[in-house]
Scaffold this motif. Structure first.
Motif, mmCIF file in Angstrom:
data_model
loop_
_atom_site.group_PDB
_atom_site.id
_atom_site.type_symbol
_atom_site.label_atom_id
_atom_site.label_comp_id
_atom_site.label_asym_id
_atom_site.label_seq_id
_atom_site.Cartn_x
_atom_site.Cartn_y
_atom_site.Cartn_z
ATOM 1 N N GLY A 89 0.765 -1.234 0.000
ATOM 2 C CA GLY A 89 0.000 0.000 0.000
ATOM 3 C C GLY A 89 0.795 1.283 0.000
ATOM 4 N N PHE A 90 2.102 1.223 -0.223
ATOM 5 C CA PHE A 90 2.908 2.446 -0.272
ATOM 6 C C PHE A 90 2.584 3.211 -1.545
ATOM 7 N N ALA A 91 2.110 4.451 -1.392
ATOM 8 C CA ALA A 91 1.645 5.223 -2.554
ATOM 9 C C ALA A 91 1.929 6.709 -2.348
ATOM 10 N N PRO A 92 3.165 7.145 -2.512
ATOM 11 C CA PRO A 92 3.491 8.570 -2.347
ATOM 12 C C PRO A 92 2.879 9.420 -3.456
ATOM 13 N N ASP A 93 2.747 10.713 -3.185
ATOM 14 C CA ASP A 93 2.188 11.666 -4.133
ATOM 15 C C ASP A 93 3.262 12.642 -4.598
ATOM 16 N N ILE A 94 2.916 13.434 -5.618
ATOM 17 C CA ILE A 94 3.842 14.405 -6.211
ATOM 18 C C ILE A 94 3.172 15.775 -6.270
ATOM 19 N N VAL A 95 3.972 16.814 -6.048
ATOM 20 C CA VAL A 95 3.562 18.177 -6.370
ATOM 21 C C VAL A 95 4.575 18.737 -7.357
ATOM 22 N N LEU A 96 4.091 19.244 -8.482
ATOM 23 C CA LEU A 96 4.932 19.937 -9.455
ATOM 24 C C LEU A 96 4.701 21.426 -9.305
ATOM 25 N N MET A 97 5.773 22.176 -9.100
ATOM 26 C CA MET A 97 5.681 23.630 -8.924
ATOM 27 C C MET A 97 6.547 24.318 -9.971
ATOM 28 N N GLY A 98 6.035 25.434 -10.533
ATOM 29 C CA GLY A 98 6.820 26.140 -11.517
ATOM 30 C C GLY A 98 6.074 27.305 -12.128
ATOM 31 N N PRO A 99 6.775 28.119 -12.916
ATOM 32 C CA PRO A 99 6.159 29.315 -13.507
ATOM 33 C C PRO A 99 5.085 28.956 -14.525
ATOM 34 N N GLY A 100 3.972 29.645 -14.447
ATOM 35 C CA GLY A 100 2.909 29.487 -15.420
ATOM 36 C C GLY A 100 1.958 28.345 -15.164
ATOM 37 N N ALA A 149 5.999 22.756 -20.743
ATOM 38 C CA ALA A 149 6.393 23.840 -19.843
ATOM 39 C C ALA A 149 5.829 25.166 -20.360
ATOM 40 N N PRO A 150 5.023 25.865 -19.548
ATOM 41 C CA PRO A 150 4.407 27.095 -20.025
ATOM 42 C C PRO A 150 5.350 28.296 -20.065
ATOM 43 N N ALA A 151 6.511 28.204 -19.409
ATOM 44 C CA ALA A 151 7.431 29.347 -19.362
ATOM 45 C C ALA A 151 8.832 28.850 -19.038
ATOM 46 N N ASP A 152 9.832 29.686 -19.328
ATOM 47 C CA ASP A 152 11.203 29.385 -18.913
ATOM 48 C C ASP A 152 11.289 29.456 -17.387
ATOM 49 N N GLY A 153 12.161 28.643 -16.810
ATOM 50 C CA GLY A 153 12.392 28.763 -15.378
ATOM 51 C C GLY A 153 12.678 27.437 -14.709
ATOM 52 N N ASP A 154 12.768 27.503 -13.381
ATOM 53 C CA ASP A 154 13.015 26.326 -12.564
ATOM 54 C C ASP A 154 11.689 25.731 -12.102
#
Length: 341
Positions: A89-100, A149-154
Motif C-alpha cells: 500500500g505504499f503510494a506517495p504523491d507528487i507536487v509539481l511547482m513552476g512558472p505558469g 512547460a508554459p514558461a522558462d524557469g526552474d
C-alpha cells in the motif's frame, strides 16, 4: 584456429534488435532528493529519460528535485514503486511547482511552496504490475503527468507521503539516449536496482557466481584433458567467457523471476531473452577460443574475431564490461614464441 563464423549471424541479428530498441531504455540514477527547496536535487537535462531510484524516509519528510526548463519543453514525470512496496500500500504523491502552472487543488501542508503555480499529482491504485525488459524489473506505476512547460524557469518536484516510508522511483523525461559511460555502467547499476526492489545481495549474485564457477571449471577440465598447456591468453579468455556466461545467468534469472511475478508471458520479454542469449553465446565462443588458443600461434583472423567478440560484448552488457575488456587484452597478447624473440 577456431571456426567462429556460425554464431555471428545470429549474434548480429540479435544485437541489431538490441541497439534498435535501446531507445526505450531509461538511464538509472540513485540517491534521494534534497530536504528543502533550497537543497533540491538538480536533475540534469530533464527532457532526457531518467529513473531516480531512492528511499522515502517517512512522515514529515519530503524529497525535492529541481529541473531547469525552457518554454515548450516536455515535462514528463512518473512515480513507480517496487512490487513489494505497492502490495503493502505504499503510494506517495507528487507536487509539481513552476512558472505558469495553474492550481486548483489544495496545496499539501507538509510541502514547502515555491512562489509559483503548482499541480498536485496524487497516486492511484495500480491495476497491474508493469514489466520492464531492460532491467528486467517489475513495478507499479503510481502517478504521472505529461505537460508542456508554459514558461522558462526552474520547476520543482516534491515527493511526499504520510506512511512510514519505502522505496520509489521518480521517472523524469522521455528522450531516450545513453552516453558511452552510462551504457557501460548500466550493468552494474542494474544490480543496485534489484537491491532497490528488495532482493538480498546474496540472491542477486548467486546465479552469476554459480554460472561463473561452472564455466571456469569446465574450461579448466577441458584443458587438463588435452595436451595443451595453460598460458596467459587462456587465463584471460577463460575469465572473460565465464564472466559473460555469469552475466547471462544473472539476467536470465531476473527475467524468469519477474515473469513469474507478472503471471503472464509479456511480449517485451523477447528483448530480455535476447539480452540473456547474446552474453551466453559470446561466453561459449570465448571459452572455445580459450581452449583452442593455448600453446599455439594465434592468427590475425582469430585476433580480429576476438576483438569482434569484445565489441559485441560491450554492446550487449556482457560480462559487466570486465569480460569484454579481458577478451580485448587477450587479442593483443603476443604468442609465447613471439615473446622469446
Amino acid at each position: 584456429m577456431a571456426r567462429l563464423g556460425y554464431p555471428y549471424l545470429a549474434l548480429t541479428v540479435m544485437l541489431i534488435a538490441l541497439v534498435a530498441t535501446s531507445v526505450v531504455a531509461h538511464v538509472p540514477l540513485f540517491g534521494g532528493g534534497g530536504g528543502g527547496l533550497n537543497e533540491a536535487r538538480e536533475v540534469d537535462d530533464p527532457t532526457k529519460s531518467w529513473v531516480i531510484y531512492t528511499t522515502y524516509d517517512g512522515p514529515g519528510h519530503v524529497d525535492y528535485y529541481r529541473m531547469s526548463l525552457k518554454e515548450g519543453d516536455l515535462i514528463s514525470l512518473g512515480l513507480i514503486v517496487p512490487a513489494s512496496e505497492g502490495d503493502r500500500g505504499f503510494a506517495p504523491d507528487i507536487v509539481l511547482m513552476g512558472p505558469g502552472l495553474e492550481h486548483d487543488d489544495a496545496f499539501p501542508s507538509q510541502v514547502q511552496r515555491a512562489d509559483e503555480g503548482y499541480i498536485v499529482i496524487g497516486s492511484e491504485e495500480p491495476s497491474h504490475l508493469m514489466y520492464e525488459p531492460f532491467s528486467p524489473s517489475t513495478f507499479y506505476e503510481m502517478a504521472g503527468i505529461e505537460i508542456t512547460a508554459p514558461a522558462d524557469g526552474d520547476y520543482y518536484v516534491a515527493v511526499y507521503d504520510d506512511s512510514d516510508g519505502g522505496e520509489y522511483g521518480l521517472v523524469v523525461g522521455k528522450r531516450e539516449s545513453f552516453t558511452l559511460s552510462e551504457w557501460l555502467t548500466t550493468p552494474f547499476s542494474l544490480l543496485t536496482v534489484y537491491r532497490w526492489e528488495g532482493q538480498q545481495w546474496w540472491a542477486i549474485l548467486l546465479p552469476g557466481t554459480v554460472a561463473f564457477l561452472i564455466g571456469f571449471s569446465a574450461s579448466s577440465l577441458g584443458l587438463r584433458g588435452s595436451e595443451r598447456r595453460m598460458d596467459a591468453r587462456w587465463l584471460l579468455l577463460a575469465l572473460s567467457g565465464s564472466l559473460m556466461i555469469a552475466s547471462a545467468a544473472t539476467f536470465g534469472f531476473q527475467t524468469a523471476s519477474k515473469l513469474l511475478q507478472v503471471g503472464e508471458l509479456e511480449p517485451a520479454a523477447a528483448l530480455s531473452v535476447a539480452f540473456t542469449l547474446v552474453p551466453l553465446l559470446l561466453g561459449i565462443v570465448t571459452l572455445r577460443m580459450a581452449h583452442r588458443a593455448t600453446g599455439v600461434a594465434f592468427s590475425p583472423r582469430s585476433r580480429l574475431a576476438l576483438l569482434a567478440v569484445a565489441a559485441l560484448g560491450l554492446l550487449s552488457w556482457s560480462g559487466w564490461v570486465i569480460g569484454p575488456v579481458l577478451a580485448a587484452v587477450a587479442a593483443f597478447l603476443p604468442d609465447q614464441r613471439e615473446g622469446r624473440r
